[in-house]
Design a protein around this motif. Structure first.
Motif, short mmCIF file in Angstrom:
data_model
loop_
_atom_site.label_atom_id
_atom_site.label_comp_id
_atom_site.label_asym_id
_atom_site.label_seq_id
_atom_site.Cartn_x
_atom_site.Cartn_y
_atom_site.Cartn_z
N LEU A 109 -9.15 3.94 5.70
CA LEU A 109 -9.32 2.55 5.27
C LEU A 109 -10.26 2.45 4.08
O LEU A 109 -10.03 1.66 3.16
N ARG A 110 -11.33 3.24 4.08
CA ARG A 110 -12.24 3.21 2.92
C ARG A 110 -11.55 3.71 1.66
O ARG A 110 -11.83 3.23 0.56
N LEU A 111 -10.66 4.67 1.81
CA LEU A 111 -9.89 5.15 0.66
C LEU A 111 -8.96 4.05 0.14
O LEU A 111 -8.81 3.86 -1.08
N VAL A 112 -8.35 3.32 1.05
CA VAL A 112 -7.45 2.23 0.64
C VAL A 112 -8.23 1.10 -0.01
O VAL A 112 -7.72 0.42 -0.91
N CYS A 113 -9.48 0.91 0.41
CA CYS A 113 -10.34 -0.12 -0.21
C CYS A 113 -10.90 0.33 -1.56
O CYS A 113 -11.43 -0.50 -2.31
N GLY A 114 -10.82 1.62 -1.84
CA GLY A 114 -11.46 2.12 -3.05
C GLY A 114 -12.95 2.34 -2.88
O GLY A 114 -13.66 2.56 -3.86
N GLU A 115 -13.44 2.30 -1.64
CA GLU A 115 -14.85 2.55 -1.40
C GLU A 115 -15.17 4.04 -1.47
O GLU A 115 -16.33 4.42 -1.67
N GLU A 116 -14.16 4.87 -1.26
CA GLU A 116 -14.28 6.31 -1.44
C GLU A 116 -13.08 6.78 -2.25
O GLU A 116 -12.03 6.12 -2.26
N ALA A 117 -13.24 7.90 -2.91
CA ALA A 117 -12.15 8.47 -3.70
C ALA A 117 -11.58 9.69 -2.98
O ALA A 117 -12.34 10.49 -2.42
N PRO A 118 -10.27 9.85 -2.97
CA PRO A 118 -9.69 11.02 -2.31
C PRO A 118 -9.98 12.29 -3.09
O PRO A 118 -10.10 12.28 -4.31
N ASP A 119 -10.10 13.40 -2.36
CA ASP A 119 -10.25 14.70 -3.01
C ASP A 119 -8.90 15.25 -3.43
O ASP A 119 -8.81 16.06 -4.36
N GLY B 72 -4.46 13.91 -3.49
CA GLY B 72 -3.52 12.84 -3.25
C GLY B 72 -3.93 11.55 -3.94
O GLY B 72 -4.86 11.52 -4.76
N GLY B 73 -3.22 10.49 -3.63
CA GLY B 73 -3.48 9.22 -4.29
C GLY B 73 -3.14 8.05 -3.41
O GLY B 73 -2.38 8.17 -2.44
N VAL B 74 -3.71 6.89 -3.74
CA VAL B 74 -3.43 5.66 -3.02
C VAL B 74 -3.35 4.54 -4.03
O VAL B 74 -4.11 4.50 -5.00
N ALA B 75 -2.40 3.63 -3.81
CA ALA B 75 -2.22 2.49 -4.70
C ALA B 75 -2.04 1.22 -3.87
O ALA B 75 -1.45 1.25 -2.79
N VAL B 76 -2.56 0.13 -4.37
CA VAL B 76 -2.39 -1.19 -3.77
C VAL B 76 -1.70 -2.05 -4.81
O VAL B 76 -2.26 -2.28 -5.89
N TRP B 77 -0.49 -2.47 -4.51
CA TRP B 77 0.37 -3.14 -5.50
C TRP B 77 0.46 -2.33 -6.80
O TRP B 77 0.40 -2.86 -7.90
N GLY B 78 0.56 -1.01 -6.63
CA GLY B 78 0.75 -0.13 -7.77
C GLY B 78 -0.51 0.14 -8.58
O GLY B 78 -0.44 0.84 -9.60
N ARG B 79 -1.65 -0.35 -8.12
CA ARG B 79 -2.89 -0.19 -8.87
C ARG B 79 -3.90 0.61 -8.06
O ARG B 79 -3.87 0.63 -6.83
N VAL C 29 0.87 -1.19 0.00
CA VAL C 29 0.00 0.00 0.00
C VAL C 29 0.89 1.23 0.00
O VAL C 29 1.84 1.32 0.78
N THR C 30 0.59 2.17 -0.86
CA THR C 30 1.29 3.45 -0.88
C THR C 30 0.25 4.56 -0.92
O THR C 30 -0.57 4.62 -1.85
N ALA C 31 0.27 5.41 0.09
CA ALA C 31 -0.65 6.55 0.16
C ALA C 31 0.17 7.82 0.21
O ALA C 31 1.12 7.92 1.00
N ASP C 32 -0.19 8.80 -0.62
CA ASP C 32 0.58 10.03 -0.73
C ASP C 32 -0.35 11.23 -0.70
O ASP C 32 -1.14 11.43 -1.62
N GLY C 33 -0.27 11.99 0.39
CA GLY C 33 -1.05 13.23 0.48
C GLY C 33 -2.55 13.03 0.41
O GLY C 33 -3.26 13.88 -0.13
N LEU C 34 -3.05 11.94 1.00
CA LEU C 34 -4.49 11.66 0.93
C LEU C 34 -5.28 12.71 1.70
O LEU C 34 -5.00 13.02 2.86
N VAL C 35 -6.30 13.22 1.04
CA VAL C 35 -7.23 14.17 1.66
C VAL C 35 -8.65 13.77 1.28
O VAL C 35 -8.93 13.46 0.12
N ARG C 36 -9.52 13.77 2.28
CA ARG C 36 -10.95 13.62 2.04
C ARG C 36 -11.64 14.81 2.66
O ARG C 36 -11.57 15.03 3.87
N ASP C 37 -12.28 15.61 1.83
CA ASP C 37 -12.89 16.86 2.27
C ASP C 37 -14.40 16.69 2.31
O ASP C 37 -15.05 16.49 1.28
N PHE C 38 -14.97 16.76 3.51
CA PHE C 38 -16.40 16.57 3.67
C PHE C 38 -17.17 17.88 3.72
O PHE C 38 -18.39 17.89 3.84
#
Length: 210
Positions: A46-56, A58-65, A4-13
């Motif tokens: 965790l929901r961002l890492v699952c892909g259940e939500e999208a970051p506003d 930054g980015g997140v990848a699981v095995w580069g995907r 898992v690689t997460a870079d500058g993840l932001v979720r703005d509600f």
């Protein structure tokens, strides 16, 4: 490449509530703990890492995907702890058998289910409905379902210690340490002292703005 690689993840509600920015990596054989108070954004990350939500941002990848929980490659390799959802007519054993068969265990399904029932202290409840279990036993059932698939290489766990007694929390820390030693990556949001003590490192999340 990290699991898992997460870079500058932001979720703005909106309304002043914002999770992040946060960055971290989880490698093979690591237990990384997301730590913070209620409202700090642990479950959101965790929901961002699952892909259940999208970051506003930054980015997140699981095995580069890009993670997408509905996709087969993700479901085949990632275990996500959820609230137990089962057909009401199924027993605990039948529910776990469905999980095992669904993950391709086939001839080994029965043995793997027996292991999970024993390891998760559910053997005495194998023939009852999941909905008749106590909250603690239902949490153990959820953990059993996550641990059954042998090919899982990443575990995403949101407060896995919830409703567990001291003995079960100690078992959980020991079990996750064993999975780490076999190369599985673990990302957990937790308040558990046992899991914090077993962690490779922690990621501290700032509390949400009031």
């Amino acid at each position: 490449m990290g699991v898992v690689t997460a870079d500058g993840l932001v979720r703005d509600f909106g309304g002043g509530r914002r999770v992040g920015p946060v960055g971290f990596a989880v490698g093979e054989g690591e237990l990384v703990v997301l730590r913070g108070g209620n409202g700090s954004g642990k479950s959101t990350v965790l929901r961002l890492v699952c892909g259940e939500e999208a970051p506003d941002e930054g980015g997140v990848a699981v095995w580069g995907r890009t993670p997408r929980r509905a996709e087969l490659w993700f479901r085949a390799r990632v275990g996500v702890l959820d609230d137990v959802s089962a057909f009401p007519e199924l027993t605990v054993r039948e529910h776990l058998t469905l999980v095992a068969v669904g993950h391709g265990l086939r001839d080994r399904a029965a043995a793997r289910v027996d292991w999970a029932l024993d390891a998760c202290r559910l053997a005495d409840h194998a023939d009852v409905s999941p909905y008749k279990l106590s909250r603690g036993l239902r949490q153990l059932l959820g953990l059993a379902a996550v641990l059954i698939p042998e090919q899982t290489r990443l575990l995403l766990l949101d407060e896995p210690e919830r409703h567990l007694d001291a003995r079960a929390r100690a078992w959980l820390a020991e079990t996750l340490t064993e999975r780490r030693n076999s190369g599985t990556a673990v990302l957990a949001a937790t308040h558990s002292p046992e899991l914090l003590a077993a962690a490779s490192r922690t990621v501290d999340l700032d509390p949400a703005e009031p």
